[in-house]
Motif scaffolding. Sequence first.
Motif, PDB file in Angstrom:
ATOM      1  N   SER A 105     -39.389  77.461 -36.452  1.00 22.62           N
ATOM      2  CA  SER A 105     -39.497  77.155 -35.021  1.00 22.62           C
ATOM      3  C   SER A 105     -40.898  76.631 -34.682  1.00 22.62           C
ATOM      4  N   ILE A 106     -41.906  77.189 -35.337  1.00 22.25           N
ATOM      5  CA  ILE A 106     -43.285  76.740 -35.111  1.00 22.25           C
ATOM      6  C   ILE A 106     -43.455  75.310 -35.611  1.00 22.25           C
ATOM      7  N   GLN A 107     -42.804  74.960 -36.716  1.00 21.68           N
ATOM      8  CA  GLN A 107     -42.876  73.576 -37.202  1.00 21.68           C
ATOM      9  C   GLN A 107     -42.250  72.618 -36.196  1.00 21.68           C
ATOM     10  N   VAL A 108     -41.159  73.029 -35.566  1.00 23.98           N
ATOM     11  CA  VAL A 108     -40.545  72.219 -34.510  1.00 23.98           C
ATOM     12  C   VAL A 108     -41.524  72.105 -33.340  1.00 23.98           C
ATOM     13  N   ALA A 109     -42.171  73.220 -32.981  1.00 28.03           N
ATOM     14  CA  ALA A 109     -43.152  73.202 -31.886  1.00 28.03           C
ATOM     15  C   ALA A 109     -44.294  72.243 -32.200  1.00 28.03           C
ATOM     16  N   LYS A 110     -44.760  72.243 -33.444  1.00 31.53           N
ATOM     17  CA  LYS A 110     -45.849  71.349 -33.844  1.00 31.53           C
ATOM     18  C   LYS A 110     -45.426  69.888 -33.697  1.00 31.53           C
ATOM     19  N   ALA A 111     -44.203  69.578 -34.119  1.00 38.85           N
ATOM     20  CA  ALA A 111     -43.694  68.212 -33.973  1.00 38.85           C
ATOM     21  C   ALA A 111     -43.594  67.836 -32.495  1.00 38.85           C
ATOM     22  N   CYS A 112     -43.169  68.773 -31.665  1.00 38.00           N
ATOM     23  CA  CYS A 112     -43.084  68.514 -30.221  1.00 38.00           C
ATOM     24  C   CYS A 112     -44.477  68.312 -29.621  1.00 38.00           C
ATOM     25  N   HIS A 113     -45.444  69.105 -30.071  1.00 40.42           N
ATOM     26  CA  HIS A 113     -46.820  68.929 -29.587  1.00 40.42           C
ATOM     27  C   HIS A 113     -47.321  67.526 -29.908  1.00 40.42           C
ATOM     28  N   GLN A 114     -47.060  67.067 -31.139  1.00 41.89           N
ATOM     29  CA  GLN A 114     -47.496  65.726 -31.530  1.00 41.89           C
ATOM     30  C   GLN A 114     -46.786  64.659 -30.716  1.00 41.89           C
ATOM     31  N   GLN A 115     -45.484  64.824 -30.541  1.00 39.09           N
ATOM     32  CA  GLN A 115     -44.693  63.851 -29.802  1.00 39.09           C
ATOM     33  C   GLN A 115     -45.154  63.740 -28.348  1.00 39.09           C
ATOM     34  N   ARG A 120     -53.943  71.201 -26.733  1.00 35.82           N
ATOM     35  CA  ARG A 120     -54.290  72.590 -26.423  1.00 35.82           C
ATOM     36  C   ARG A 120     -53.129  73.246 -25.671  1.00 35.82           C
ATOM     37  N   PRO A 121     -52.099  73.664 -26.395  1.00 34.06           N
ATOM     38  CA  PRO A 121     -50.892  74.173 -25.740  1.00 34.06           C
ATOM     39  C   PRO A 121     -51.132  75.376 -24.837  1.00 34.06           C
ATOM     40  N   GLN A 122     -52.092  76.218 -25.180  1.00 32.71           N
ATOM     41  CA  GLN A 122     -52.328  77.397 -24.348  1.00 32.71           C
ATOM     42  C   GLN A 122     -52.927  77.037 -22.994  1.00 32.71           C
ATOM     43  N   ARG A 123     -53.469  75.847 -22.871  1.00 33.01           N
ATOM     44  CA  ARG A 123     -54.007  75.392 -21.590  1.00 33.01           C
ATOM     45  C   ARG A 123     -53.108  74.355 -20.923  1.00 33.01           C
ATOM     46  N   TYR A 129     -44.320  79.409 -23.611  1.00 31.53           N
ATOM     47  CA  TYR A 129     -44.807  78.436 -24.585  1.00 31.53           C
ATOM     48  C   TYR A 129     -46.325  78.273 -24.550  1.00 31.53           C
ATOM     49  N   ALA A 130     -46.998  78.894 -23.610  1.00 30.08           N
ATOM     50  CA  ALA A 130     -48.455  78.862 -23.566  1.00 30.08           C
ATOM     51  C   ALA A 130     -49.067  80.001 -24.373  1.00 30.08           C
ATOM     52  N   LYS A 131     -48.244  80.859 -24.939  1.00 25.84           N
ATOM     53  CA  LYS A 131     -48.759  81.992 -25.714  1.00 25.84           C
ATOM     54  C   LYS A 131     -49.174  81.538 -27.104  1.00 25.84           C
ATOM     55  N   SER A 132     -50.148  82.231 -27.659  1.00 24.73           N
ATOM     56  CA  SER A 132     -50.721  81.823 -28.946  1.00 24.73           C
ATOM     57  C   SER A 132     -49.705  81.827 -30.084  1.00 24.73           C
ATOM     58  N   VAL A 133     -48.673  82.655 -29.996  1.00 20.32           N
ATOM     59  CA  VAL A 133     -47.696  82.702 -31.077  1.00 20.32           C
ATOM     60  C   VAL A 133     -46.921  81.385 -31.180  1.00 20.32           C
ATOM     61  N   TRP A 134     -46.902  80.567 -30.118  1.00 23.54           N
ATOM     62  CA  TRP A 134     -46.239  79.259 -30.155  1.00 23.54           C
ATOM     63  C   TRP A 134     -47.200  78.135 -30.474  1.00 23.54           C
ATOM     64  N   ASP A 135     -48.461  78.450 -30.679  1.00 28.31           N
ATOM     65  CA  ASP A 135     -49.456  77.429 -31.026  1.00 28.31           C
ATOM     66  C   ASP A 135     -49.561  77.362 -32.544  1.00 28.31           C
ATOM     67  N   PRO A 136     -49.096  76.258 -33.160  1.00 27.84           N
ATOM     68  CA  PRO A 136     -49.136  76.160 -34.626  1.00 27.84           C
ATOM     69  C   PRO A 136     -50.531  76.292 -35.215  1.00 27.84           C
ATOM     70  N   ASP A 137     -51.560  76.065 -34.411  1.00 28.52           N
ATOM     71  CA  ASP A 137     -52.932  76.156 -34.910  1.00 28.52           C
ATOM     72  C   ASP A 137     -53.587  77.504 -34.616  1.00 28.52           C
ATOM     73  N   SER A 138     -52.828  78.450 -34.050  1.00 28.39           N
ATOM     74  CA  SER A 138     -53.420  79.742 -33.721  1.00 28.39           C
ATOM     75  C   SER A 138     -53.623  80.570 -34.993  1.00 28.39           C
ATOM     76  N   ALA A 139     -54.436  81.592 -34.871  1.00 23.93           N
ATOM     77  CA  ALA A 139     -54.745  82.466 -36.014  1.00 23.93           C
ATOM     78  C   ALA A 139     -53.488  83.135 -36.562  1.00 23.93           C
ATOM     79  N   VAL A 140     -52.474  83.302 -35.725  1.00 21.24           N
ATOM     80  CA  VAL A 140     -51.236  83.942 -36.170  1.00 21.24           C
ATOM     81  C   VAL A 140     -50.620  83.170 -37.328  1.00 21.24           C
ATOM     82  N   TRP A 141     -50.737  81.834 -37.324  1.00 20.63           N
ATOM     83  CA  TRP A 141     -50.060  81.004 -38.313  1.00 20.63           C
ATOM     84  C   TRP A 141     -50.993  80.406 -39.351  1.00 20.63           C
ATOM     85  N   ARG A 142     -52.303  80.605 -39.226  1.00 22.80           N
ATOM     86  CA  ARG A 142     -53.231  80.045 -40.222  1.00 22.80           C
ATOM     87  C   ARG A 142     -52.965  80.620 -41.603  1.00 22.80           C
TER      88      ARG A 142
END
Length: 155
Positions: A105-115, A120-123, A129-142
Motif C-alpha cells: 500500500s505504501i508503494q502505491v502511495a509513493k506512486a500517487c505522491h509522484q503522480q 511533503r505529504p504530512q504538510r 493520509y497526512a500521518k507519517s505511516v503513509w509517508d513512504p519516506d518516513s522513518a517507519v519505512w526506512r
Amino acid sequence: MSNTSRQRTPLVLAAGVALIVLLLAGAAGQQAWSRQTQLTARFEQCMDQAPFKQSLKTAQPEHQLQPEDLQRHFDQFNEMFETTGLPPVWDGHQLVAWTTFHRVSIQVAKACHQQLNIQRPQRQLRGTYAKSVWDPDSAVWRDSESLSTTLRPSN
C-alpha cells in the motif's frame, strides 16, 4: 484638528492595517486549506488501487474457505502473528503479513505522491493520509525490518 483627533489617527490607521493584514492572512489560509483538501481528494482517488481498498471488493472469506481448511488457516495465522507480532490481513484470497500488505500500500502511495507531485505529504495532505505511516519516506519505512522487530512480542 484637535489634539485628541491627532492622537486617535495613528490608532485608527494601526487598527485599519491590522484588519487588512488579518483579512489577507485569512484569505491565504482559506486558499491553502482548499488546495490541501483538493489534493487530498485526488490522492484518495489514486489510492483506490491500494491492496487495502481492493481487499474490501473481493468475496468474503467465509464464502471461499472450506471447514477442512480452517485448521490450516488458523495455523498460518498463528505463525504470522508470532513472527511479526501483528495479526495478518486477509487480502481476499489468502492471509498476508500486515507489514507486507501495508508495504505494498505504501508503494502505491509513493506512486500517487509522484503522480500528484506531492513532496511533503504530512504538510500537503489532510486527515489520515497526512500521518507519517503513509509517508513512504518516513522513518517507519526506512528500515523495513524495524517495524516487525519493534512490534514483535517479547517472551
